[in-house]
Design a protein around this motif. Structure first.
Motif, short mmCIF file in Angstrom:
data_model
loop_
_atom_site.label_atom_id
_atom_site.label_comp_id
_atom_site.label_asym_id
_atom_site.label_seq_id
_atom_site.Cartn_x
_atom_site.Cartn_y
_atom_site.Cartn_z
N ASP A 8 1.03 -1.12 0.07
CA ASP A 8 -0.01 0.05 -0.13
C ASP A 8 0.71 1.05 0.11
O ASP A 8 2.01 1.32 0.49
CB ASP A 8 -0.94 -0.07 1.22
CG ASP A 8 -0.59 0.26 2.53
OD1 ASP A 8 -0.26 1.39 2.91
OD2 ASP A 8 -0.25 -0.96 3.09
N GLN A 9 0.15 2.26 -0.72
CA GLN A 9 1.07 3.54 -0.74
C GLN A 9 0.16 4.87 -0.57
O GLN A 9 -0.96 4.73 -1.09
CB GLN A 9 1.53 3.40 -2.09
CG GLN A 9 2.68 4.76 -2.48
CD GLN A 9 3.69 4.94 -1.89
OE1 GLN A 9 4.43 3.97 -1.81
NE2 GLN A 9 3.95 5.89 -1.14
N PHE A 10 0.46 5.60 0.14
CA PHE A 10 0.02 6.84 0.60
C PHE A 10 0.29 7.75 -0.74
O PHE A 10 1.51 7.98 -0.92
CB PHE A 10 0.05 7.57 1.78
CG PHE A 10 -0.60 8.93 1.84
CD1 PHE A 10 -1.93 8.92 2.15
CD2 PHE A 10 0.02 10.06 1.54
CE1 PHE A 10 -2.52 10.15 2.43
CE2 PHE A 10 -0.47 11.22 2.03
CZ PHE A 10 -2.04 11.41 1.87
N ALA A 12 -0.48 11.86 -2.03
CA ALA A 12 -1.08 13.23 -1.43
C ALA A 12 -2.15 13.87 -2.43
O ALA A 12 -2.66 14.82 -2.29
CB ALA A 12 -0.01 14.16 -1.50
N GLU A 86 -8.63 4.09 -1.41
CA GLU A 86 -9.42 4.56 -0.30
C GLU A 86 -9.00 6.28 0.11
O GLU A 86 -8.00 6.37 0.06
CB GLU A 86 -9.26 3.57 1.02
CG GLU A 86 -9.93 2.34 0.75
CD GLU A 86 -9.76 1.50 1.95
OE1 GLU A 86 -9.57 2.26 3.07
OE2 GLU A 86 -10.45 0.35 1.81
N GLU A 88 -7.77 9.07 2.11
CA GLU A 88 -7.19 9.09 3.43
C GLU A 88 -6.83 10.44 3.65
O GLU A 88 -6.05 11.23 2.91
CB GLU A 88 -6.13 8.17 3.50
CG GLU A 88 -5.41 8.27 4.90
CD GLU A 88 -4.20 7.30 4.95
OE1 GLU A 88 -3.01 7.72 5.23
OE2 GLU A 88 -4.65 5.97 4.71
N GLY A 91 -5.61 12.99 0.99
CA GLY A 91 -5.01 12.12 -0.22
C GLY A 91 -5.75 10.83 -0.27
O GLY A 91 -6.91 10.68 -0.23
N THR A 92 -4.87 9.61 -0.54
CA THR A 92 -5.49 8.36 -1.11
C THR A 92 -4.38 7.32 -0.78
O THR A 92 -3.35 7.41 -0.70
CB THR A 92 -5.70 8.27 -2.78
OG1 THR A 92 -6.34 9.40 -3.24
CG2 THR A 92 -6.09 6.99 -3.15
N ARG A 93 -5.18 6.43 -0.23
CA ARG A 93 -4.23 5.31 0.10
C ARG A 93 -4.63 4.23 -1.00
O ARG A 93 -5.68 3.68 -1.00
CB ARG A 93 -4.87 4.63 1.45
CG ARG A 93 -4.12 3.22 2.00
CD ARG A 93 -2.52 3.46 2.28
NE ARG A 93 -2.26 4.56 3.19
CZ ARG A 93 -0.93 4.84 3.77
NH1 ARG A 93 -0.11 4.10 3.27
NH2 ARG A 93 -0.87 5.79 4.67
N VAL A 128 4.39 7.88 -7.06
CA VAL A 128 4.30 8.98 -6.37
C VAL A 128 5.18 10.30 -6.88
O VAL A 128 4.78 11.24 -6.66
CB VAL A 128 4.91 8.58 -4.98
CG1 VAL A 128 5.19 9.96 -4.16
CG2 VAL A 128 4.41 7.75 -4.00
#
Length: 138
Positions: A8-10, A12, A86, A88, A91-93, A128
């Motif tokens: 998983d990656q966050f 922004a 999703e 978060e 941003g987005t996860r 990213v």
């Protein structure tokens, strides 16, 4: 026994922007692989994986703006790639599941190890970076 790579990656950026990076061919090519992807169940496409050749794919599940899943590869490979988004904070996860590795097969076990490192250490960090550049330039 089959195994799945989970990463998983966050990011922004909002989910709608991340979604576009997953399902628009030009955007997907900017950080991963060229291919004629479309978020439509049953859509067949190829991803150009460079030295590993073109990989045949078929979209098997779509939840617009939230999830896309497709088969990946052909022959004795039965892999599935699923991207789930999703919200978060601001941003987005982004969750990746790359499933179907038969760890009893030495080639699959080797691919599992290499791809796990590649997804987490190269591919998602490249997403990213590309998205940060897109945000900075508009």
């Amino acid at each position: 026994m089959t195994e799945t790579i989970h990463v998983d990656q966050f990011l922004a950026q909002p989910p709608a922007e991340v979604w576009r990076m997953l399902v628009e061919p030009g955007r997907l090519a900017s950080w991963w692989a060229p291919g004629d992807i479309a978020p439509e169940v049953g859509h067949q496409f190829s991803l150009d994986m460079g030295a590993w050749g073109a990989q045949r794919c078929t979209v098997i599940e779509v939840e617009d703006g939230r999830l896309i899943s497709y088969t990946f590869g052909e022959g004795n490979v039965d892999w599935t790639i699923t991207w789930r988004l999703e919200p978060e904070g601001v941003g987005t996860r982004l969750f990746l599941a790359h499933a179907g590795f038969d760890l009893d097969d030495p080639r699959h076990a080797d691919a599992y190890r290499n791809m796990a490192r590649g997804w987490a250490g190269a591919v998602l960090p490249r997403l990213v970076k590309v998205m940060a550049g897109a945000t900075a330039t508009g």
